[in-house]
Write a protein that holds these residues in place. Sequence first.
Motif, short mmCIF file in Angstrom:
data_model
loop_
_atom_site.label_atom_id
_atom_site.label_comp_id
_atom_site.label_asym_id
_atom_site.label_seq_id
_atom_site.Cartn_x
_atom_site.Cartn_y
_atom_site.Cartn_z
N ASN A 200 0.83 -1.21 0.00
CA ASN A 200 0.00 0.00 0.00
C ASN A 200 0.86 1.26 0.00
O ASN A 200 0.46 2.28 -0.57
N ALA A 201 2.02 1.21 0.62
CA ALA A 201 2.92 2.37 0.57
C ALA A 201 3.35 2.64 -0.86
O ALA A 201 3.39 3.79 -1.31
N GLY A 202 3.67 1.58 -1.59
CA GLY A 202 4.03 1.74 -2.99
C GLY A 202 2.88 2.28 -3.81
O GLY A 202 3.06 3.15 -4.67
N LEU A 203 1.68 1.77 -3.54
CA LEU A 203 0.49 2.26 -4.25
C LEU A 203 0.21 3.72 -3.92
O LEU A 203 -0.15 4.51 -4.80
N LEU A 204 0.36 4.10 -2.67
CA LEU A 204 0.15 5.49 -2.28
C LEU A 204 1.18 6.40 -2.95
O LEU A 204 0.82 7.47 -3.46
N ALA A 205 2.42 5.97 -2.99
CA ALA A 205 3.44 6.77 -3.68
C ALA A 205 3.09 6.91 -5.16
O ALA A 205 3.20 8.01 -5.72
N ALA A 206 2.64 5.83 -5.79
CA ALA A 206 2.25 5.89 -7.20
C ALA A 206 1.10 6.87 -7.39
O ALA A 206 1.09 7.66 -8.35
N ARG A 207 0.14 6.86 -6.49
CA ARG A 207 -0.99 7.78 -6.59
C ARG A 207 -0.55 9.23 -6.41
O ARG A 207 -1.05 10.13 -7.08
N LEU B 276 0.90 7.63 -15.72
CA LEU B 276 0.91 6.86 -14.47
C LEU B 276 -0.50 6.80 -13.89
O LEU B 276 -0.93 5.75 -13.40
N ALA B 277 -1.24 7.90 -13.94
CA ALA B 277 -2.62 7.91 -13.45
C ALA B 277 -3.45 6.88 -14.21
O ALA B 277 -4.26 6.17 -13.61
N ASP B 278 -3.23 6.75 -15.51
CA ASP B 278 -3.95 5.74 -16.30
C ASP B 278 -3.61 4.33 -15.81
O ASP B 278 -4.48 3.48 -15.70
N ARG B 279 -2.33 4.10 -15.51
CA ARG B 279 -1.93 2.77 -15.02
C ARG B 279 -2.53 2.48 -13.64
O ARG B 279 -2.96 1.36 -13.36
N VAL B 280 -2.60 3.51 -12.79
CA VAL B 280 -3.21 3.33 -11.47
C VAL B 280 -4.70 3.02 -11.62
O VAL B 280 -5.23 2.13 -10.94
N GLU B 281 -5.37 3.71 -12.51
CA GLU B 281 -6.79 3.45 -12.74
C GLU B 281 -7.00 2.05 -13.32
O GLU B 281 -7.96 1.36 -12.94
N TYR C 108 -5.13 -0.53 -12.76
CA TYR C 108 -4.90 -1.43 -11.63
C TYR C 108 -6.18 -1.56 -10.80
O TYR C 108 -6.57 -2.66 -10.41
N ALA C 109 -6.84 -0.43 -10.55
CA ALA C 109 -8.09 -0.46 -9.78
C ALA C 109 -9.16 -1.27 -10.51
O ALA C 109 -9.91 -2.03 -9.88
N ARG C 110 -9.23 -1.12 -11.83
CA ARG C 110 -10.19 -1.91 -12.60
C ARG C 110 -9.87 -3.41 -12.53
O ARG C 110 -10.77 -4.25 -12.47
N THR C 111 -8.59 -3.73 -12.51
CA THR C 111 -8.17 -5.13 -12.39
C THR C 111 -8.61 -5.70 -11.04
O THR C 111 -9.10 -6.83 -10.97
N LEU C 112 -8.44 -4.92 -9.99
CA LEU C 112 -8.90 -5.36 -8.67
C LEU C 112 -10.40 -5.59 -8.66
O LEU C 112 -10.90 -6.58 -8.09
N GLU C 113 -11.14 -4.69 -9.28
CA GLU C 113 -12.59 -4.82 -9.36
C GLU C 113 -12.98 -6.10 -10.09
O GLU C 113 -13.85 -6.85 -9.65
N ALA C 114 -12.31 -6.37 -11.20
CA ALA C 114 -12.60 -7.59 -11.97
C ALA C 114 -12.27 -8.84 -11.16
O ALA C 114 -13.00 -9.84 -11.23
#
Length: 155
Positions: free
Chosen positions: A113-120, A129-134, A136-142
């Motif tokens: 989560n620290a890595g994810l927060l830094a990425a955000r 990078l924002a597109d990649r983070v979004e 990733y969120a869609r992947t989690l949802e799926a």
Amino acid sequence: MGSDSDWRVMSDASQILTDFAVPHEVEVVSAHRTPDKLMRYGREARSRGLRAIIAGAGGAAHLPGMLASVTALPVIGVPVQLATLDGMDSLLSIVQMPAGIPVATVSINGAKNAGLLAARILATSDAALADRVEEYARTLEAQVEEKNRRLKESL
């Protein structure tokens, strides 16, 4: 990180940053054993091009707070669980910062989560990078939907 033994936890932050193609460095900097190095590292981080610091530490866990005291960069603290006190000592040391010296704190051993927060944080000024983070969120949802589907099929 405060010690190379913290790598077992902190490698998760490095991996997520690698997954997001975020250039980063890994360094052992001990607040208590290498105080001069800590001061140099924190004071020079911004001029070297760093834009955030993830600092993991166990026990007294002073590394994140000390770094936050010498840099204007956002610092994300990762409490590393040691053999005693289940990491609560680390968590409380990192989360209880005095006013004016903020450290964002994730869960005990929460380096991913620290890595994810830094990425955000970095994604606020990097559209790719924002597109990649979004994504990733869609992947989690799926993944959640797939788990839900499998659970229902097993009933």
